[in-house]
Write a protein that holds these residues in place. Structure first.
Motif, PDB file in Angstrom:
ATOM      1  N   TRP A   1      31.275   8.081  18.616  1.00  0.00           N
ATOM      2  CA  TRP A   1      32.073   7.555  17.500  1.00  0.00           C
ATOM      3  C   TRP A   1      32.260   6.046  17.609  1.00  0.00           C
TER       4      TRP A   1
ATOM      5  N   SER B   1      29.504   4.511  15.847  1.00  0.00           N
ATOM      6  CA  SER B   1      29.718   4.573  14.409  1.00  0.00           C
ATOM      7  C   SER B   1      30.557   3.391  13.935  1.00  0.00           C
TER       8      SER B   1
ATOM      9  N   PHE C   1      29.174   0.490  11.536  1.00  0.00           N
ATOM     10  CA  PHE C   1      29.872   0.384  10.254  1.00  0.00           C
ATOM     11  C   PHE C   1      30.225  -1.078   9.995  1.00  0.00           C
TER      12      PHE C   1
ATOM     13  N   ALA D   1      19.705   5.132   2.771  1.00  0.00           N
ATOM     14  CA  ALA D   1      19.567   6.442   3.425  1.00  0.00           C
ATOM     15  C   ALA D   1      18.224   6.557   4.127  1.00  0.00           C
TER      16      ALA D   1
ATOM     17  N   THR E   1      18.040   3.977   7.205  1.00  0.00           N
ATOM     18  CA  THR E   1      18.962   4.271   8.309  1.00  0.00           C
ATOM     19  C   THR E   1      18.470   5.420   9.171  1.00  0.00           C
TER      20      THR E   1
ATOM     21  N   THR F   1      23.944  11.085  14.302  1.00  0.00           N
ATOM     22  CA  THR F   1      24.919  11.250  13.228  1.00  0.00           C
ATOM     23  C   THR F   1      25.871  10.068  13.155  1.00  0.00           C
TER      24      THR F   1
ATOM     25  N   PHE G   1      23.986   6.943  11.912  1.00  0.00           N
ATOM     26  CA  PHE G   1      23.565   7.077  10.519  1.00  0.00           C
ATOM     27  C   PHE G   1      24.738   6.870   9.567  1.00  0.00           C
ATOM     28  N   PHE G   2      25.834   7.586   9.791  1.00  0.00           N
ATOM     29  CA  PHE G   2      26.948   7.488   8.846  1.00  0.00           C
ATOM     30  C   PHE G   2      27.693   6.161   8.977  1.00  0.00           C
ATOM     31  N   GLY G   3      27.730   5.600  10.198  1.00  0.00           N
ATOM     32  CA  GLY G   3      28.364   4.299  10.349  1.00  0.00           C
ATOM     33  C   GLY G   3      27.605   3.203   9.627  1.00  0.00           C
TER      34      GLY G   3
ATOM     35  N   SER H   1      25.127   3.457   7.365  1.00  0.00           N
ATOM     36  CA  SER H   1      24.841   3.672   5.949  1.00  0.00           C
ATOM     37  C   SER H   1      26.105   3.616   5.093  1.00  0.00           C
ATOM     38  N   GLY H   2      27.225   4.088   5.638  1.00  0.00           N
ATOM     39  CA  GLY H   2      28.453   4.134   4.851  1.00  0.00           C
ATOM     40  C   GLY H   2      28.899   2.763   4.364  1.00  0.00           C
TER      41      GLY H   2
END
Length: 491
Positions: A37, A40, A44, A78, A81, A246, A249-251, A253-254
């Motif tokens: 995390w 992330s 981010f 998307a 990333t 995960t 990617f979400f950090g 791309s978000g």
């Protein structure tokens, strides 16, 4: 193998003791720390800054409507990333910076080919960042562009010198204080309280513009591939691959999707051509001085990202030097290299000052994409499909190791991948030079598919050539390497 730093250097206290000791050497298990995390949060904020906003300007500048610009940006982010996130899994496995790992595919000295492309990426980012910062803060607040340029170069270099842990601390702090400001502005936009109005000619769907916006957005996070592992190499060796993929990617791309959409709104509804000016205007429409504060925080976050780029550039340069002359890693080598890089990007940035935000972002990301795509393809194919994460770490530091000085498979795959891109390229004017390959000129209506071609060709060529690789011969080297690292861990 490159030696570990001395116990005396590792045990120093005070300001000097806060400076990271490691550079291109292996990170022992005892010094591994962190959770997915945290990655992330790092990534981010890595995209949660001023450079990301002008990416959303690209589509509208080519006649694309707000909705289509956002859709192209989301799809591109998307796609790009995914590659970045898969590279992040290599850090815990190797305990090494990203580019020194590439000796396994390109050879101890052959890695210089990828290093040149990677160093160009770091420097291009920081040159573009400097141009954006200087012009943006000048346009938004009237600050001296020259003073901004030299101050940002010094502060970014200082952050890079202090290194890994300080980069994480600064990014977490900036995220906590900047996130509420962006959130308030974004909510106000949805509620119609941030100003702006629909243009008389809102644009529409233009396929060439859509693909350009898609490609630039994809390039943004693909260009993080050479250094995403630099920031995961301190993580424990047993870190879950799915967890770190995960998280990254979400950090990454978000925040990118958020600010690209914000940039597209600014371009189409406020009619601005500078992200800091747009932030200041939109935020102050909500409640002054919210916009001014957000603009300054965004510029500060970009400054922190410049420090990250300088850090990665230092690792790249030291890897290149070590490929021809053995480097004993220490603070002096790290600091000296970073200072030299800062001087170079500062001087180049001054020479290129005055350009628009859209052209700076578009040109830098396009060139980076051309150079990095063949490398990222062969690197991931090797890690996931050829060697499946099993490497002789100590041999990476030996010119006579199992990976050789010049690995013809990787070098040929890179060369063919890049060569395959050339007929498909569309290069916008840079210093008066532009280029459009025969395929987009005659067959694809000006759409640049070169990076997709390079990705496929380089990856397939490397996979086919590696079918003749005798991996059983590497097994003895891998076992010997594991024993040596185990002994180093218990010293």
């Amino acid at each position: 193998m490159t030696t570990l730093n001395s116990p005396a250097e590792r045990d120093e206290r005070g300001i000097v003791g806060q400076i990271e000791v490691h550079s291109i050497d292996w990170i022992p298990d005892a010094e591994r720390h962190g959770k997915p995390w945290l990655q992330s949060m790092l990534w981010f904020l890595g995209n949660f800054q001023y450079f990301t906003i002008p990416i959303g300007f690209v589509g509208p500048s080519l006649g694309l409507s707000l909705g289509w610009s956002i859709l192209a940006g989301v799809a591109g982010i998307a796609f790009g990333t995914l590659f970045m996130a898969f590279h992040a899994t290599q850090g815990p496995v190797f305990g090494l910076p990203q580019m020194i790992q590439s000796r396994a595919q390109l050879g101890y000295r052959g890695v210089i080919v990828a290093l040149i492309a990677t160093l160009f990426t770091y420097m291009a980012f920081n040159v573009a960042d400097q141009v954006l910062m200087a012009s943006g803060l000048h346009d938004a607040f009237g600050w001296s562009a020259g003073a901004v340029a030299i101050i940002t170069a010094c502060l970014a270099a200082a952050l890079a010198i202090f290194g890994y842990d300080w980069v994480h601390r600064v990014f977490r702090f900036l995220l906590v204080i900047s996130l509420p400001c962006y959130a308030i502005i974004s909510v106000a936009i949805f509620l119609g309280q941030a100003g702006g109005k629909a243009p008389a000619h809102p644009g529409g769907f233009i396929f060439t513009a859509f693909m350009t916006q898609f490609s630039v957005a994809a390039a943004y996070n693909i260009t993080y591939a050479p250094y995403v592992s630099d920031y995961s190499r301190y993580m424990p060796r047993k870190t879950s691959p799915a967890g770190i993929i995960t998280a990254v990617f979400f950090g990454a791309s978000g925040s990118a999707v958020w600010l690209i959409a914000l940039g597209a709104w600014m371009a189409t509804r406020l009619g601005v051509s500078d992200g800091l000016v747009g932030l200041r205007q939109a935020g102050n429409n909500v409640a002054a001085p919210l916009g001014s504060v957000t603009a300054i925080l965004s510029a500060t976050s970009l400054l922190a990202t410049m420090g990250m780029n300088a850090y990665g550039g230092m690792l790249t340069v030291l890897t290149g030097i070590d490929s021809f002359r053995k480097v004993t890693t220490n603070r002096a080598w790290r600091a000296g290299t970073i200072v030299v890089l800062a001087v170079i990007w500062y001087v180049i940035g001054l020479a290129l000052s005055g350009g628009s935000a859209v052209s700076a972002v578009l040109n830098s990301l396009t060139l980076m994409l051309y150079l990095l795509v063949p490398w990222t393809a062969l690197n991931l194919v090797d890690f996931f499909f050829v060697r499946r994460g099993h490497y002789a770490i100590t041999d990476i530091f030996r010119v006579d190791g199992v990976y050789g000085a010049w690995n013809w498979r990787g070098l040929l795959a890179y060369a063919l991948g890049f060569a395959a891109e050339i007929p498909f390229m569309v290069l916008f004017p840079i210093a008066g030079f532009s280029y459009t390959g025969p395929v987009p000129a005659h067959l694809t209506n000006g759409v640049d598919y070169s990076w997709i071609v390079g990705l496929v060709v380089s990856g397939l060529v490397y996979w086919v050539l590696s079918r003749s690789l005798d991996q059983s011969a590497e097994q003895a080297a891998i076992e010997a390497s594991d024993r040596q690292l185990e002994a180093l861990t218990h010293d």
